[in-house]
Design a protein around this motif. Structure first.
Motif, short mmCIF file in Angstrom:
data_model
loop_
_atom_site.label_atom_id
_atom_site.label_comp_id
_atom_site.label_asym_id
_atom_site.label_seq_id
_atom_site.Cartn_x
_atom_site.Cartn_y
_atom_site.Cartn_z
N ALA A 11 -5.96 41.48 -52.30
CA ALA A 11 -7.10 42.14 -52.95
C ALA A 11 -7.16 43.64 -52.65
CB ALA A 11 -8.40 41.45 -52.56
N PRO A 12 -6.99 44.06 -51.37
CA PRO A 12 -6.98 45.50 -51.13
C PRO A 12 -5.87 46.23 -51.90
CG PRO A 12 -7.24 44.34 -49.06
CD PRO A 12 -6.97 43.31 -50.10
N ILE A 13 -4.69 45.61 -51.99
CA ILE A 13 -3.59 46.26 -52.71
C ILE A 13 -3.93 46.37 -54.19
CG2 ILE A 13 -1.15 46.13 -53.32
CD1 ILE A 13 -0.58 44.73 -50.75
N ALA A 14 -4.54 45.30 -54.74
CA ALA A 14 -4.92 45.35 -56.15
C ALA A 14 -5.95 46.45 -56.35
CB ALA A 14 -5.51 44.01 -56.58
N TYR A 15 -6.85 46.61 -55.39
CA TYR A 15 -7.86 47.66 -55.47
C TYR A 15 -7.21 49.02 -55.46
CZ TYR A 15 -11.83 50.57 -54.25
OH TYR A 15 -12.77 51.55 -54.25
N ILE A 65 4.80 54.23 -57.81
CA ILE A 65 5.46 53.78 -56.57
C ILE A 65 4.93 52.42 -56.15
CG2 ILE A 65 5.67 54.24 -54.12
CD1 ILE A 65 7.31 56.19 -55.18
N ILE A 66 3.60 52.30 -56.11
CA ILE A 66 3.01 51.03 -55.66
C ILE A 66 3.39 49.91 -56.62
CG2 ILE A 66 0.88 49.82 -55.17
CD1 ILE A 66 -0.36 52.49 -54.47
N LEU A 108 2.31 36.91 -52.87
CA LEU A 108 1.48 38.12 -52.88
C LEU A 108 1.56 38.91 -54.19
CD1 LEU A 108 -0.50 39.27 -50.92
CD2 LEU A 108 1.29 40.65 -49.92
N PRO A 109 2.78 39.21 -54.70
CA PRO A 109 2.85 39.96 -55.95
C PRO A 109 2.10 39.29 -57.09
CG PRO A 109 5.02 39.85 -54.95
CD PRO A 109 4.14 38.94 -54.18
N TYR A 110 2.16 37.95 -57.16
CA TYR A 110 1.43 37.26 -58.22
C TYR A 110 -0.07 37.51 -58.08
CZ TYR A 110 5.70 34.59 -59.11
OH TYR A 110 6.98 34.23 -59.40
N PHE A 140 -1.01 41.12 -59.09
CA PHE A 140 -0.99 41.38 -60.53
C PHE A 140 -2.10 40.67 -61.28
CE2 PHE A 140 1.99 44.41 -60.93
CZ PHE A 140 3.30 44.09 -60.62
N ILE A 141 -2.39 39.44 -60.89
CA ILE A 141 -3.46 38.71 -61.57
C ILE A 141 -4.80 39.41 -61.37
CG2 ILE A 141 -4.77 36.57 -61.66
CD1 ILE A 141 -2.22 35.15 -60.85
N ILE A 142 -5.09 39.75 -60.11
CA ILE A 142 -6.37 40.41 -59.82
C ILE A 142 -6.45 41.73 -60.58
CG2 ILE A 142 -7.80 41.48 -58.06
CD1 ILE A 142 -6.74 39.56 -56.05
N TRP A 143 -5.37 42.49 -60.52
CA TRP A 143 -5.36 43.81 -61.16
C TRP A 143 -5.52 43.70 -62.67
CZ3 TRP A 143 -1.32 45.97 -64.26
CH2 TRP A 143 -1.50 47.33 -64.55
#
Lengths: 266, 285
Positions: free
Chosen positions: B78-82, B94-95, B156-158, B161-164
């Protein structure tokens, strides 16, 4: 307006940002770790390696236990990529232009089901099917099995691509006397070039890296690279597995750096 | 408006036919086989399933591990999606590339990386040994911990991407609204952003749980199939490949199918999620 005492919220966003960078490190670092280990000269891999060598990389291309599955996987993946794009294009195009909304939901659901059904179940089902059709341990069998997994990706990517393109141009081409097929090829195909490429690559990668179905339906004659890799990792006796991993990590990094630098120029 | 162009029915028939033969028919066969024993519609496999301790343990393991994986993926993802949601230009690329690269890197290679980290003489072991926390090199493999960490890393990547993607579909006016709250971004986060992103987080969690339950490769490599770590897919594979017990294998597959089916229905019941999914087709239809 009442004064909002927001001191307790002050650091929340900072905390989330820090967590996110830690998360990115968690994502990236294990993968990068494969590289120094793959250059280890030891028979038993440990970190840090005591000495360095590229002998495991050389082994990939000289040992038939590895280069034959490698070539097999490449060939199978190329077939899967090609077929997946064709079938995926065919399905997306008709779903977008000729199927009613109600039917679209049902047809799309069946086409996308392989994305969520656990692959092991598909493996079992294919064993039953293939033993009847005599497709066990055959290239056609594996290609079809992989195609089932790759098709949903193709359909999703090409649908997005097609929905962003202008299909009206086909009508224009028809007006100017082109045949139905040629109007599609000349008017729409160029617009979805990028989608075609991405769905080919995605389907290729899905097939190239597929380790579960091959566990069920492949045998001595069709041993693919993932199958070989799975044994190599499970029994941890062959450091060549690390070299293969290193190879793909390097390739992946190279491709991505190239891609980023390409975009930067624009 | 639909284009009134001629589109041969064959274009949809061939893919559907293919899916029917190589996907739907095999699954139907599995379901049929789970119920055929000596007599038709024999429920004997179900009885054996619930009578044997091992099989119950496997199901419990799968659920528990999947739950842990979902929570882990949520906390880290969630933090990464944020971050992704708030980045633009080069930083965004990059991210995005890091996440995409993880997604497309072979699941075998990623699981292998964790083998190298967690094994005796691996990164963690040598690190702890060198700073004298443990007295001799230890292996952290073949434990629930190893399986959960590995699966979180893979899924994690899934999750990200879904959250984002769902955030993007639901919250487009972030910057505009944020400015009305002045400099207190964190206040905005708690009062507005979190409630609105709940949808994305729930959908992401359900999907990740769904994917975890049927996982095979990572638990097989990092868990080794002991009592703590054996999961449903591994049991299926063992029954079919090692014991050639097709009926049992089908029975367990059928059970897994039901579990996955129930979870999928929960996901699809959410109208918002359905709409997000079909947006592409609605636009053109």
């Amino acid at each position: 307006m009442a004064k909002i005492n927001n001191y307790k919220y002050l650091n929340l966003e900072k905390l989330i940002i820090i967590l996110s960078y830690l998360g990115l490190a968690f994502l990236l670092l294990p993968v990068l770790l494969v590289l120094p280990i793959s250059f280890s000269a030891d028979q038993y891999l440990s970190f840090p390696p005591s000495s360095f060598s590229i002998k495991w990389y050389i082994n990939i291309f000289t040992n038939s236990d590895w280069y034959i599955p490698l070539i097999r996987s490449v060939v199978i993946a190329l077939c899967v990529g090609f077929l997946s794009v064709i079938l995926g294009l065919s399905a997306s195009y008709s779903l977008l232009t000729a199927i009613s909304k109600k039917n679209t939901f049902f047809i799309l659901s069946s086409l996308l089901l392989p994305l969520i059904i656990p692959t092991a179940i598909l493996g079992v089902g294919l064993i039953f099917l293939y033993s009847d059709l005599k497709l066990l341990d055959t290239y056609i069998g594996i290609i079809c099995g992989h195609l089932i997994l790759a098709l949903p990706y193709s359909i999703l990517i090409l649908s997005t691509s097609l929905s962003r393109s202008d299909l009206f141009l086909e009508k224009v081409a028809l007006v100017f006397g082109a045949t139905r097929l040629y109007s599609f090829i000349s008017a729409t195909l160029p617009q979805i070039k990028k989608g075609l490429f991405i769905s080919f690559i995605s389907s290729f990668l899905v097939s190239f890296d597929e380790p579960v179905i091959v566990l069920f339906i492949s045998g001595a004659n069709t041993r693919t690279l993932p199958r070989q890799l799975f044994d190599g990792i499970k029994y941890n006796l062959d450091p060549t597995a690390a070299a293969i991993s290193g190879l793909f990590v390097l390739l992946s990094i190279a491709v991505n750096i190239y891609y980023i630098s390409l975009r930067k120029k624009n | 408006m639909k284009q009134k162009l001629y589109v041969p029915k064959l274009l949809i028939v061939v893919p559907l036919f293919f899916i029917f033969i190589f996907f739907l028919w095999p699954i139907a066969k599995i379901i049929h086989l789970s119920f055929s024993g000596e007599s038709a519609f024999d429920f004997s496999f179900l009885v054996e399933l619930f009578r044997t301790q091992l099989y119950l343990k496997v199901i419990l393991n799968s659920f528990w591990i999947s739950l842990l994986v979902t929570i882990g993926a949520l906390l880290i993802g969630a933090p990464i999606a944020y971050l992704l949601f708030n980045s633009e230009g080069f930083k965004f690329r990059i991210i995005f590339t890091i996440v995409t690269m993880s997604l497309w890197l072979s699941i075998l290679i990623r699981s292998y990386a964790w083998t190298l980290i967690l094994q005796r003489d691996g990164l963690v072991s040598n690190l702890l040994y060198n700073i004298k926390i443990i007295s001799q090199p230890e292996s952290f493999m073949f434990s629930r911990f190893a399986v959960v960490i590995g699966m979180v890393h893979i899924l994690l990547p899934y999750m990200i991407f879904i959250i984002w993607a769902i955030l993007h579909a639901d919250i487009k006016w972030y910057s505009k609204v944020a400015s009305t709250f002045g400099s207190s971004k964190s206040l905005f986060l708690v009062k507005v952003f979190f409630p609105l992103s709940k949808n994305a987080l729930i959908a992401g969690s359900i999907l990740i749980f769904l994917l975890s339950v049927g996982f095979f490769i990572t638990p097989a490599l990092l868990g080794g199939g002991n009592a703590d770590t054996i999961m449903i897919s591994m049991l299926i594979e063992e029954q079919v490949n090692t014991f050639a017990n097709w009926q049992m294998g089908s029975g367990i597959s059928f059970l897994l199918l039901i579990i996955v089916g129930l979870i999928t229905i929960t996901l699809l019941l959410n109208k918002k999620f359905r709409n997000n999914l079909l947006t592409v087709f609605h636009e053109h239809g």
